[in-house]
Design a protein around this motif. Sequence first.
Motif, PDB file in Angstrom:
ATOM      1  N   ARG A 166      -9.763   0.633   9.962  1.00 32.92           N
ATOM      2  CA  ARG A 166     -11.001   1.152  10.552  1.00 32.92           C
ATOM      3  C   ARG A 166     -11.867   1.832   9.491  1.00 32.92           C
ATOM      4  N   LEU A 167     -11.211   2.502   8.541  1.00 28.55           N
ATOM      5  CA  LEU A 167     -11.957   3.120   7.439  1.00 28.55           C
ATOM      6  C   LEU A 167     -12.664   2.053   6.610  1.00 28.55           C
ATOM      7  N   GLU A 168     -12.000   0.932   6.375  1.00 26.90           N
ATOM      8  CA  GLU A 168     -12.625  -0.187   5.664  1.00 26.90           C
ATOM      9  C   GLU A 168     -13.927  -0.594   6.328  1.00 26.90           C
ATOM     10  N   ASP A 169     -13.866  -0.776   7.646  1.00 25.23           N
ATOM     11  CA  ASP A 169     -15.054  -1.202   8.386  1.00 25.23           C
ATOM     12  C   ASP A 169     -16.150  -0.144   8.335  1.00 25.23           C
ATOM     13  N   LEU A 170     -15.737   1.112   8.388  1.00 25.55           N
ATOM     14  CA  LEU A 170     -16.709   2.199   8.474  1.00 25.55           C
ATOM     15  C   LEU A 170     -17.505   2.362   7.190  1.00 25.55           C
ATOM     16  N   ILE A 171     -16.836   2.299   6.043  1.00 26.57           N
ATOM     17  CA  ILE A 171     -17.525   2.565   4.771  1.00 26.57           C
ATOM     18  C   ILE A 171     -17.697   1.303   3.928  1.00 26.57           C
ATOM     19  N   ASP A 172     -17.352   0.144   4.492  1.00 25.55           N
ATOM     20  CA  ASP A 172     -17.557  -1.144   3.817  1.00 25.55           C
ATOM     21  C   ASP A 172     -16.901  -1.149   2.439  1.00 25.55           C
ATOM     22  N   LEU A 173     -15.591  -0.890   2.440  1.00 27.33           N
ATOM     23  CA  LEU A 173     -14.843  -0.801   1.199  1.00 27.33           C
ATOM     24  C   LEU A 173     -13.496  -1.477   1.369  1.00 27.33           C
ATOM     25  N   ARG A 174     -13.166  -2.378   0.462  1.00 27.52           N
ATOM     26  CA  ARG A 174     -11.889  -3.079   0.519  1.00 27.52           C
ATOM     27  C   ARG A 174     -10.766  -2.173   0.020  1.00 27.52           C
ATOM     28  N   ILE A 175      -9.756  -1.947   0.861  1.00 27.07           N
ATOM     29  CA  ILE A 175      -8.652  -1.055   0.524  1.00 27.07           C
ATOM     30  C   ILE A 175      -7.399  -1.878   0.250  1.00 27.07           C
ATOM     31  N   PRO A 176      -6.789  -1.743  -0.921  1.00 23.66           N
ATOM     32  CA  PRO A 176      -5.528  -2.437  -1.182  1.00 23.66           C
ATOM     33  C   PRO A 176      -4.427  -1.860  -0.302  1.00 23.66           C
ATOM     34  N   LEU A 177      -3.719  -2.738   0.402  1.00 27.82           N
ATOM     35  CA  LEU A 177      -2.734  -2.275   1.379  1.00 27.82           C
ATOM     36  C   LEU A 177      -1.323  -2.203   0.817  1.00 27.82           C
ATOM     37  N   GLY A 178      -1.069  -2.837  -0.326  1.00 27.21           N
ATOM     38  CA  GLY A 178       0.265  -2.794  -0.889  1.00 27.21           C
ATOM     39  C   GLY A 178       1.296  -3.343   0.082  1.00 27.21           C
ATOM     40  N   GLU A 179       2.370  -2.598   0.309  1.00 21.63           N
ATOM     41  CA  GLU A 179       3.438  -3.023   1.212  1.00 21.63           C
ATOM     42  C   GLU A 179       3.252  -2.487   2.626  1.00 21.63           C
ATOM     43  N   LEU A 180       2.112  -1.889   2.897  1.00 18.92           N
ATOM     44  CA  LEU A 180       1.916  -1.234   4.188  1.00 18.92           C
ATOM     45  C   LEU A 180       1.982  -2.214   5.360  1.00 18.92           C
ATOM     46  N   ALA A 181       1.399  -3.407   5.186  1.00 16.16           N
ATOM     47  CA  ALA A 181       1.431  -4.384   6.272  1.00 16.16           C
ATOM     48  C   ALA A 181       2.863  -4.821   6.570  1.00 16.16           C
ATOM     49  N   GLU A 182       3.664  -5.035   5.530  1.00 16.22           N
ATOM     50  CA  GLU A 182       5.063  -5.406   5.734  1.00 16.22           C
ATOM     51  C   GLU A 182       5.854  -4.264   6.362  1.00 16.22           C
ATOM     52  N   ASP A 183       5.570  -3.039   5.966  1.00 19.83           N
ATOM     53  CA  ASP A 183       6.221  -1.887   6.574  1.00 19.83           C
ATOM     54  C   ASP A 183       5.878  -1.795   8.062  1.00 19.83           C
ATOM     55  N   ALA A 184       4.636  -2.119   8.407  1.00 18.87           N
ATOM     56  CA  ALA A 184       4.229  -2.088   9.814  1.00 18.87           C
ATOM     57  C   ALA A 184       4.969  -3.152  10.610  1.00 18.87           C
ATOM     58  N   ARG A 185       5.152  -4.342  10.028  1.00 17.52           N
ATOM     59  CA  ARG A 185       5.932  -5.388  10.697  1.00 17.52           C
ATOM     60  C   ARG A 185       7.363  -4.921  10.942  1.00 17.52           C
ATOM     61  N   ALA A 186       7.953  -4.344   9.899  1.00 18.42           N
ATOM     62  CA  ALA A 186       9.338  -3.890  10.002  1.00 18.42           C
ATOM     63  C   ALA A 186       9.487  -2.787  11.047  1.00 18.42           C
ATOM     64  N   TRP A 187       8.527  -1.869  11.065  1.00 15.42           N
ATOM     65  CA  TRP A 187       8.558  -0.779  12.041  1.00 15.42           C
ATOM     66  C   TRP A 187       8.524  -1.330  13.464  1.00 15.42           C
ATOM     67  N   GLN A 188       7.622  -2.269  13.731  1.00  9.06           N
ATOM     68  CA  GLN A 188       7.527  -2.804  15.089  1.00  9.06           C
ATOM     69  C   GLN A 188       8.773  -3.589  15.476  1.00  9.06           C
ATOM     70  N   LEU A 189       9.297  -4.372  14.547  1.00  8.33           N
ATOM     71  CA  LEU A 189      10.506  -5.135  14.846  1.00  8.33           C
ATOM     72  C   LEU A 189      11.659  -4.196  15.176  1.00  8.33           C
ATOM     73  N   GLY A 190      11.787  -3.114  14.414  1.00  7.64           N
ATOM     74  CA  GLY A 190      12.848  -2.154  14.684  1.00  7.64           C
ATOM     75  C   GLY A 190      12.717  -1.520  16.052  1.00  7.64           C
ATOM     76  N   VAL A 191      11.487  -1.140  16.435  1.00  2.00           N
ATOM     77  CA  VAL A 191      11.280  -0.549  17.758  1.00  2.00           C
ATOM     78  C   VAL A 191      11.518  -1.593  18.846  1.00  2.00           C
ATOM     79  N   ASP A 192      11.099  -2.837  18.614  1.00  2.00           N
ATOM     80  CA  ASP A 192      11.374  -3.918  19.567  1.00  2.00           C
ATOM     81  C   ASP A 192      12.865  -4.024  19.854  1.00  2.00           C
ATOM     82  N   GLN A 193      13.667  -4.020  18.799  1.00  2.00           N
ATOM     83  CA  GLN A 193      15.108  -4.181  18.947  1.00  2.00           C
ATOM     84  C   GLN A 193      15.732  -3.008  19.688  1.00  2.00           C
TER      85      GLN A 193
END
Length: 333
Positions: A208-235
Amino acid sequence: MIELEGVPELVDPVMVAAFEGWNDAGDAASTAVAHLDKEWKGEVFAALDAEDYYDFQVNRPTVWLDDGVRKITWPTTRLSVVRVGGDKPRDLVLVRGIEPSMRWRSFCNEILGFAHELGVELVVIMGALLGDTPHTRPVPVSGVTSDPDLARTMDLEETKYEGPTGIVGILQEACTHAGVPAVSLWAAVPHYVSQPPNPKATLALLNRLEDLIDLRIPLGELAEDARAWQLGVDQLAAEDSEVAEYVQSLEEARDTAELPEASGEAIAREFERYLRRRDGDGGTFLRDAPADRTRPPKPKPSPRAGQDAEGPSAEGESESDGEGSGAADSSDD
């Protein structure tokens, strides 16, 4: 008196702030600012005097060893600068610390003093609250402001919240009274799995910050961490029939409420976001993507749905209720 001799002249600076504590469910907001500082190698240029704003019996200092020498780290708020290059260079002033225990007006005046001296054009304050939102759906992020003109020009909600508030709300109002454009971004964290970290909520705030200030933010491993977090909660939810049933009820309520949003305009907006990020760091967040990471603690239903014991609620009583009644979901969650 504020002296900034060591800070270079900034390009279109935006101040981005987050504070640990009452405003920071799942540590989502403070982690978002920490991510910006890490990815862009921020340089600390100032720290507020801990004696002025913190009760050390509430936020205790820590002792640590540096080559056998004992040192103390005091709780405080630090300011750093990150220089963002590229086609559209823009610098960020990052403010990260703990919600102060006292003298909030003086605290805000100090922050605004730095913003004035650095020529900050916009202040973005990030927060997170506990709410009745299912972990399986995109994280709702509300963008709100006290400035009617800013609400119109930036497609934000004008806050109408009344009730207890934290330093996020106080700092936003201080900016408004000082004539500094200010926006608050609030992410809703599922109350039944509120333990930090919550990388999915952190990712939603950064998107949302990207959209607000029109700036590309490097996400690093954050997207993969988010996938892992959701999978863990799913299980974990699947292993507890009571939790699974509760999550399903939240999903049905959320999906029913969002049916009017499935318009051509909304779909086009989400597709534009996807195109902007498809070649970026981390890619989009796929809900069903597999991952092999440490599983989070087992979620437990709350006896008071949507209510944080120490913070705002996302249902009728929240800091962002009224501030963010038109919550926008992160497209990449």
